[in-house]
Design a protein around this motif. Sequence first.
Motif, mmCIF file in Angstrom:
data_model
loop_
_atom_site.group_PDB
_atom_site.id
_atom_site.type_symbol
_atom_site.label_atom_id
_atom_site.label_comp_id
_atom_site.label_asym_id
_atom_site.label_seq_id
_atom_site.Cartn_x
_atom_site.Cartn_y
_atom_site.Cartn_z
ATOM 1 N N ASP A 7 -8.616 6.528 72.008
ATOM 2 C CA ASP A 7 -10.152 6.916 72.324
ATOM 3 C C ASP A 7 -10.658 6.532 73.871
ATOM 4 O O ASP A 7 -10.067 5.654 74.381
ATOM 5 C CB ASP A 7 -11.046 5.612 71.445
ATOM 6 C CG ASP A 7 -10.663 5.792 69.949
ATOM 7 O OD1 ASP A 7 -10.044 6.593 69.573
ATOM 8 O OD2 ASP A 7 -11.114 4.713 69.228
ATOM 9 N N ASN A 18 -14.316 -0.261 74.896
ATOM 10 C CA ASN A 18 -13.532 0.694 73.992
ATOM 11 C C ASN A 18 -12.284 -0.068 73.862
ATOM 12 O O ASN A 18 -11.955 -0.058 72.571
ATOM 13 C CB ASN A 18 -13.145 1.671 75.096
ATOM 14 C CG ASN A 18 -12.173 3.137 74.401
ATOM 15 O OD1 ASN A 18 -12.561 3.388 73.328
ATOM 16 N ND2 ASN A 18 -11.200 3.406 74.963
ATOM 17 N N SER A 56 -9.674 -2.062 68.892
ATOM 18 C CA SER A 56 -8.643 -1.033 69.437
ATOM 19 C C SER A 56 -9.214 0.033 70.104
ATOM 20 O O SER A 56 -10.282 0.474 69.704
ATOM 21 C CB SER A 56 -7.991 -0.936 67.813
ATOM 22 O OG SER A 56 -7.486 0.219 67.972
ATOM 23 N N ASP A 80 -9.589 3.031 66.997
ATOM 24 C CA ASP A 80 -10.016 3.142 65.658
ATOM 25 C C ASP A 80 -11.405 3.991 65.481
ATOM 26 O O ASP A 80 -11.991 3.805 64.732
ATOM 27 C CB ASP A 80 -10.368 1.537 65.321
ATOM 28 C CG ASP A 80 -11.250 0.855 66.267
ATOM 29 O OD1 ASP A 80 -11.709 1.800 67.519
ATOM 30 O OD2 ASP A 80 -11.729 -0.166 66.173
ATOM 31 N N LEU A 130 -13.977 3.480 67.240
ATOM 32 C CA LEU A 130 -15.313 2.751 67.257
ATOM 33 C C LEU A 130 -15.289 1.998 68.407
ATOM 34 O O LEU A 130 -14.314 1.566 69.090
ATOM 35 C CB LEU A 130 -15.242 1.629 66.017
ATOM 36 C CG LEU A 130 -15.377 2.341 64.723
ATOM 37 C CD1 LEU A 130 -15.213 1.121 63.747
ATOM 38 C CD2 LEU A 130 -16.652 2.797 64.479
ATOM 39 N N ASP A 171 -16.972 -1.769 70.394
ATOM 40 C CA ASP A 171 -17.243 -2.759 70.057
ATOM 41 C C ASP A 171 -18.393 -3.572 71.036
ATOM 42 O O ASP A 171 -18.302 -3.560 72.228
ATOM 43 C CB ASP A 171 -16.109 -3.927 70.240
ATOM 44 C CG ASP A 171 -15.211 -3.779 69.203
ATOM 45 O OD1 ASP A 171 -14.452 -2.749 69.085
ATOM 46 O OD2 ASP A 171 -14.843 -4.706 68.558
#
Length: 294
Positions: free
Chosen positions: A123, A197, A212, A215, A217, A219
């Motif tokens: 990502d 990230n 991660s 994932d 997503l 954080d």
Amino acid sequence: MKKVKLIYNSGAGQSKFTYFLDTIIEKFVENDIEVSIYRTNQNTNLEEFLKDANNENLYGIIVAGGDGTINRVVNIMMNYEIKVPLGIIPAGTSNDFAKHINMPNNFSDCIEKILKNNVKPVDVGKANDKYFINVCSAGLFTNSSQKADKNLKEAVGKLSYFITGAKELFKFRPFSVKIETDDEIFIENINLFLIFNGSSVGGMTYFTSDSSIQDGLLDLVIIKNCNLHELGGLVAKVMAGHKLEDKNIIYKKTKNIKIEKMKGNCDRPDVDGDEGPDFPLTVTCVEGAINMFL
Ligand SMILES: [Mg+2]
């Protein structure tokens, strides 16, 4: 014959990489990979060097530098939709991203790892029109790497960030923001926010231990306005590797985040150690955006 494009920052991380350059080229050549080299500095046209990478039968694009150099390369890769795998050699002052993906500190071991050809999509974060691999942040301590004096940085490396951060502490005032995540909208008076990230900031790889880069997503960590005593306790907790559970911390996983500045002053957000786009911020996780040697 396969080829790699090797980009290195001659000024990064007290310049130790340049001494290993020949060894690294030799390793690739031994494996029948031709190396074309690009030495970066502020004025050179890295974009020109990389933009046709998809059509050049490349084994990989290799970056020897810190988070700042990786960020520049990733922005170009995203803008030109380059799918050639990216390999990282941690040779900067700040190698948070390389640590997050467990690249060895030893340069030769790094090349060995890259030659195993274990490529996975990872990502990339996007803050307005600027991509980031590590972190987008604003508020107290978050732009120390931007503000750290270049000479200080060369002399003491990463310690310069802490010296700059400590100087900032005494004149800092909290600011209020409106934050919108995938499932919530709230207004909060804060000291700082960090949007990860990966999972590492300022070399503290355990900051958010279960995050991660695969994932889809981001954080989000927010440290609310609190007094110096509470802030000290919080920093101690983080340094000791404790989980982010504290009344002054908001911690969420989310794909999208909007941040609007409401009241108070705050410097421009920082993106991977450099000045990023200004508020209001729209931040997104671009899932599996680039291929990387892991
Ligand atoms: Mg993630």
